[in-house]
Motif scaffolding. Structure first.
Motif, PDB file in Angstrom:
ATOM      1  N   GLY A   1      37.610   5.617  31.114  1.00 41.46           N
ATOM      2  CA  GLY A   1      38.347   4.593  31.842  1.00 41.46           C
ATOM      3  C   GLY A   1      39.215   5.098  32.975  1.00 41.46           C
ATOM      4  O   GLY A   1      39.889   4.324  33.631  1.00 41.46           O
ATOM      5  N   VAL A   2      39.187   6.399  33.252  1.00 41.35           N
ATOM      6  CA  VAL A   2      40.027   6.961  34.309  1.00 41.35           C
ATOM      7  C   VAL A   2      39.350   6.759  35.671  1.00 41.35           C
ATOM      8  O   VAL A   2      38.128   6.781  35.781  1.00 41.35           O
ATOM      9  CB  VAL A   2      40.321   8.457  34.048  1.00 41.35           C
ATOM     10  CG1 VAL A   2      39.074   9.294  34.207  1.00 41.35           C
ATOM     11  CG2 VAL A   2      41.421   8.969  34.948  1.00 41.35           C
ATOM     12  N   VAL A   3      40.149   6.555  36.719  1.00 38.65           N
ATOM     13  CA  VAL A   3      39.624   6.446  38.086  1.00 38.65           C
ATOM     14  C   VAL A   3      39.340   7.855  38.580  1.00 38.65           C
ATOM     15  O   VAL A   3      40.221   8.716  38.573  1.00 38.65           O
ATOM     16  CB  VAL A   3      40.628   5.738  39.020  1.00 38.65           C
ATOM     17  CG1 VAL A   3      40.118   5.743  40.454  1.00 38.65           C
ATOM     18  CG2 VAL A   3      40.879   4.311  38.557  1.00 38.65           C
ATOM     19  N   LEU A   4      38.100   8.099  39.007  1.00 38.37           N
ATOM     20  CA  LEU A   4      37.710   9.426  39.479  1.00 38.37           C
ATOM     21  C   LEU A   4      37.924   9.585  40.978  1.00 38.37           C
ATOM     22  O   LEU A   4      38.324  10.639  41.441  1.00 38.37           O
ATOM     23  CB  LEU A   4      36.248   9.691  39.127  1.00 38.37           C
ATOM     24  CG  LEU A   4      35.926   9.676  37.631  1.00 38.37           C
ATOM     25  CD1 LEU A   4      34.431   9.820  37.413  1.00 38.37           C
ATOM     26  CD2 LEU A   4      36.692  10.773  36.913  1.00 38.37           C
ATOM     27  N   LEU A   5      37.616   8.540  41.744  1.00 44.49           N
ATOM     28  CA  LEU A   5      37.866   8.563  43.181  1.00 44.49           C
ATOM     29  C   LEU A   5      37.927   7.147  43.704  1.00 44.49           C
ATOM     30  O   LEU A   5      37.520   6.204  43.035  1.00 44.49           O
ATOM     31  CB  LEU A   5      36.836   9.408  43.947  1.00 44.49           C
ATOM     32  CG  LEU A   5      35.364   9.001  43.985  1.00 44.49           C
ATOM     33  CD1 LEU A   5      35.098   7.945  45.040  1.00 44.49           C
ATOM     34  CD2 LEU A   5      34.524  10.219  44.287  1.00 44.49           C
ATOM     35  N   TYR A   6      38.478   7.030  44.916  1.00 41.07           N
ATOM     36  CA  TYR A   6      38.610   5.721  45.567  1.00 41.07           C
ATOM     37  C   TYR A   6      37.784   5.733  46.837  1.00 41.07           C
ATOM     38  O   TYR A   6      37.988   6.584  47.705  1.00 41.07           O
ATOM     39  CB  TYR A   6      40.076   5.432  45.878  1.00 41.07           C
ATOM     40  CG  TYR A   6      40.301   4.070  46.467  1.00 41.07           C
ATOM     41  CD1 TYR A   6      40.360   2.941  45.658  1.00 41.07           C
ATOM     42  CD2 TYR A   6      40.437   3.900  47.833  1.00 41.07           C
ATOM     43  CE1 TYR A   6      40.555   1.691  46.186  1.00 41.07           C
ATOM     44  CE2 TYR A   6      40.630   2.648  48.377  1.00 41.07           C
ATOM     45  CZ  TYR A   6      40.700   1.552  47.557  1.00 41.07           C
ATOM     46  OH  TYR A   6      40.888   0.309  48.094  1.00 41.07           O
ATOM     47  N   LEU A   7      36.838   4.811  46.929  1.00 40.45           N
ATOM     48  CA  LEU A   7      35.936   4.696  48.077  1.00 40.45           C
ATOM     49  C   LEU A   7      36.240   3.402  48.812  1.00 40.45           C
ATOM     50  O   LEU A   7      36.143   2.320  48.235  1.00 40.45           O
ATOM     51  CB  LEU A   7      34.478   4.707  47.594  1.00 40.45           C
ATOM     52  CG  LEU A   7      33.389   4.623  48.647  1.00 40.45           C
ATOM     53  CD1 LEU A   7      33.432   5.840  49.569  1.00 40.45           C
ATOM     54  CD2 LEU A   7      32.028   4.520  47.991  1.00 40.45           C
ATOM     55  N   LYS A   8      36.655   3.499  50.078  1.00 36.75           N
ATOM     56  CA  LYS A   8      36.976   2.325  50.884  1.00 36.75           C
ATOM     57  C   LYS A   8      35.724   1.883  51.623  1.00 36.75           C
ATOM     58  O   LYS A   8      35.115   2.653  52.346  1.00 36.75           O
ATOM     59  CB  LYS A   8      38.090   2.636  51.870  1.00 36.75           C
ATOM     60  CG  LYS A   8      38.514   1.433  52.704  1.00 36.75           C
ATOM     61  CD  LYS A   8      39.797   1.728  53.434  1.00 36.75           C
ATOM     62  CE  LYS A   8      40.252   0.574  54.277  1.00 36.75           C
ATOM     63  NZ  LYS A   8      40.461  -0.652  53.548  1.00 36.75           N
ATOM     64  N   SER A   9      35.364   0.635  51.452  1.00 31.83           N
ATOM     65  CA  SER A   9      34.156   0.071  52.046  1.00 31.83           C
ATOM     66  C   SER A   9      34.238   0.006  53.568  1.00 31.83           C
ATOM     67  O   SER A   9      35.304  -0.232  54.131  1.00 31.83           O
ATOM     68  CB  SER A   9      33.930  -1.338  51.488  1.00 31.83           C
ATOM     69  OG  SER A   9      32.842  -1.962  52.131  1.00 31.83           O
TER      70      SER A   9
END
Length: 82
Positions: free
Chosen positions: A53-61
């Motif tokens: 459930g951890v966020v691995l990375l954030y990708l902005k569209s």
């Protein structure tokens, strides 16, 4: 356990690009970009054991959102969670 991170913060990726690989239950899992965008933040480090459930990375569209969306979970951006 995060096996590899194939991108850096600020990288632009196309849909289908290899973002990272993690191992779970002795299987290598490849995470691909679901859409074109820019890697805003990488939270995972190679060798790090990450809980479910951890966020691995954030990708902005790349796609602009035309109207305002109150619920962030339905936006065009994606925090990759396993």
């Amino acid at each position: 356990v995060v096996s590899s991170v194939e991108v850096k913060e600020g990288d632009h990726v196309e849909a289908g690009a290899h973002l990272l690989t993690y191992e779970a239950m002795k299987m290598q899992n490849i995470v691909l970009a679901p859409f074109a965008g820019t890697v805003e933040k990488i939270y995972a480090k190679v060798g790090e054991k990450t809980p479910k459930g951890v966020v691995l990375l954030y990708l902005k569209s790349d796609d602009a959102i035309v109207h305002e969306i109150e619920d962030d979970s339905t936006s065009g951006d994606l925090g990759l969670i396993v």
